[in-house]
Design an enzyme around this catalytic site. Structure first.
Site, short mmCIF file in Angstrom:
data_model
loop_
_atom_site.label_atom_id
_atom_site.label_comp_id
_atom_site.label_asym_id
_atom_site.label_seq_id
_atom_site.Cartn_x
_atom_site.Cartn_y
_atom_site.Cartn_z
N ARG A 108 0.89 -1.18 0.00
CA ARG A 108 0.00 0.00 0.00
C ARG A 108 0.92 1.22 0.00
NH1 ARG A 108 -5.32 1.62 3.41
NH2 ARG A 108 -6.13 0.22 1.83
N HIS A 135 -7.43 1.02 -6.49
CA HIS A 135 -7.64 0.17 -5.31
C HIS A 135 -8.39 -1.09 -5.78
CE1 HIS A 135 -7.89 -1.03 -1.28
NE2 HIS A 135 -8.69 -0.13 -0.77
N GLN A 138 -10.27 -3.55 -3.33
CA GLN A 138 -11.54 -3.02 -2.81
C GLN A 138 -12.68 -3.33 -3.78
OE1 GLN A 138 -12.24 -1.25 0.17
NE2 GLN A 138 -14.30 -1.79 -0.54
N ASP A 226 -17.07 7.89 -1.41
CA ASP A 226 -15.85 7.67 -0.63
C ASP A 226 -15.48 9.01 -0.02
OD1 ASP A 226 -13.51 6.61 0.43
OD2 ASP A 226 -12.40 6.60 -1.47
N CYS A 265 -16.25 2.18 0.64
CA CYS A 265 -15.10 1.32 0.97
C CYS A 265 -14.71 1.43 2.43
CB CYS A 265 -13.92 1.65 0.07
SG CYS A 265 -13.27 3.31 0.33
N ARG A 293 -13.95 -8.11 1.91
CA ARG A 293 -12.53 -7.93 1.60
C ARG A 293 -11.78 -9.24 1.83
NH1 ARG A 293 -10.28 -2.85 1.62
NH2 ARG A 293 -8.48 -4.00 0.81
N1 CP Z 1 -11.22 0.24 2.42
C1 CP Z 1 -9.95 0.12 2.85
O1 CP Z 1 -9.03 -0.13 2.07
O2 CP Z 1 -9.80 0.28 4.19
P1 CP Z 1 -8.43 0.43 4.99
O3 CP Z 1 -7.84 1.76 4.59
O4 CP Z 1 -8.84 0.40 6.43
O5 CP Z 1 -7.51 -0.69 4.60
N1 NVA Z 2 -9.77 7.03 -1.35
C1 NVA Z 2 -9.37 6.60 -0.03
C2 NVA Z 2 -9.62 5.15 0.13
C3 NVA Z 2 -9.29 4.60 1.50
C4 NVA Z 2 -9.51 3.12 1.61
C5 NVA Z 2 -7.91 6.94 0.19
O1 NVA Z 2 -7.11 6.74 -0.73
O2 NVA Z 2 -7.57 7.42 1.27
#
Ligand code: CP
Ligand code: NVA
Length: 308
Positions: A108, A135, A138, A226, A265, A293
């Site tokens: 990540r 993502h 997700q 989101d 998400c 997930r």
């Molecule tokens: N939706 C998602 O990816 O959540 P986290 O940021 O908690 O991993």
């Molecule tokens: N769009 C958000 C998603 C978090 C799971 C971010 O990138 O912070």
């Protein structure tokens, strides 16, 4: 050839469909088991996943860890800040080392080029656990949730409200692969990546950007939003003000179909992109989406190891 899962297109529509079917079957087969108990066939017994987080996470880190346990394997979780990567060791060298110690790597991070570089130098599968661009894990869970709630993907009308971000890019990518349509209600200047939209259209999806939130939601089978400020973005009052008309509230949901689903998400910013009444209301399937997930990623893991 090593299979990487950096975007949904790396797998393609047929493999995404196969993963979703596998996830449905495996989820049903282990119903009622304690969450840490391995599936009867333990298909990834002995395998270890290394996860590297350069950004915060709750769902992604727990769901991949539990997914590996359920598949009979295990996971090692690294916060980049406490690793040598955080002190300047290169991504290439990190890829070479983790490839000798783990059977797959999840990253990540911010810049999508980093996950691509990791994949270039790794000799084991690399999975995108979120970048500023996309993502995909997700969206696998989102598609699973939609199907589980009785909606077929081909021809599905999805409405996105709010910021044109990484999650939206992967939804648009999925639309082209799985043949559904997306109406994007987004303020000017905050649109999502044009290349994903063009690719989805080439794939046969209808993707429209509209400025009116009600028009985006009208007749939708699924309404998605989101956070207005993603991780790594500056908290900007001007952006929050521009997003306000795109809040998913009960008045907005009234424009969608009566049986529309609400997806997010998570984490949610209640009172900003979504109201309590919607996220806690009858249309919301966000807790199933979060649980999924685990189930969706088990199938992604099986796919990168060539089991699907
Ligand atoms: N939706 C998602 O990816 O959540 P986290 O940021 O908690 O991993
Ligand atoms: N769009 C958000 C998603 C978090 C799971 C971010 O990138 O912070």
């Amino acid at each position: 050839m090593t299979r990487h899962f950096l975007n949904l297109t790396d797998a393609g529509g047929n493999a995404v469909a196969a993963m979703l079917n596998d996830a449905i079957d495996r989820k049903a087969a282990r119903k009622g088991l304690p969450k840490g108990k391995a599936d009867a066939d333990a298909p990834l017994a002995g395998h270890v996943l290394a996860m590297v987080f350069e950004k915060n996470s709750t769902r992604t880190r727990v769901s991949f860890d539990v997914a590996m346990r359920q598949l009979g394997g295990s996971a090692v979780i690294l916060d980049a800040g406490t690793t040598q990567l955080g002190r300047g060791e290169t991504i290439a060298d990190t890829a070479r080392v983790l490839s000798r110690m783990a059977d797959a790597i999840m990253l990540r991070t911010d810049d999508h080029a980093k996950v691509e570089e990791l994949a270039r130098y790794a000799s084991v599968p690399v999975i995108n656990g979120l970048t500023d661009l996309s993502h995909p894990c997700q969206i696998m869970a989102d598609l699973l949730t939609v199907i589980e709630h009785g909606k077929a993907l081909p021809g599905l009308e999805v409405a996105w409200l709010g910021d044109g971000n990484n999650v939206l890019n992967s939804i648009v990518e999925a639309a082209g692969l799985m043949k559904f349509n997306v109406r994007i209600g987004v303020p000017e200047g905050y649109e999502s990546d044009a290349a994903f939209i063009e690719a989805a259209k080439l794939g046969g999806a209808n993707v429209h950007v509209v400025r009116d939130a009600a028009e985006a939601a009208r007749g939708a089978d699924v309404v998605v939003t989101d956070t207005w400020i993603s991780m790594g973005q500056a908290h900007a009052e001007a952006k929050l003000a521009a997003m306000e008309p795109y809040q998913v509230n009960q008045a907005l949901m009234a424009h969608a179909k009566a049986d529309a689903l609400f997806l997010h998400c998570l984490p949610a910013h209640r009172g900003e992109e979504v109201t309590d009444a919607v996220i806690d209301g009858p249309c919301s399937v966000v807790w199933d989406e979060a649980e999924n997930r685990i189930h969706a990623q088990k199938s992604v893991l099986r796919w990168v190891f060539g089991q699907l």
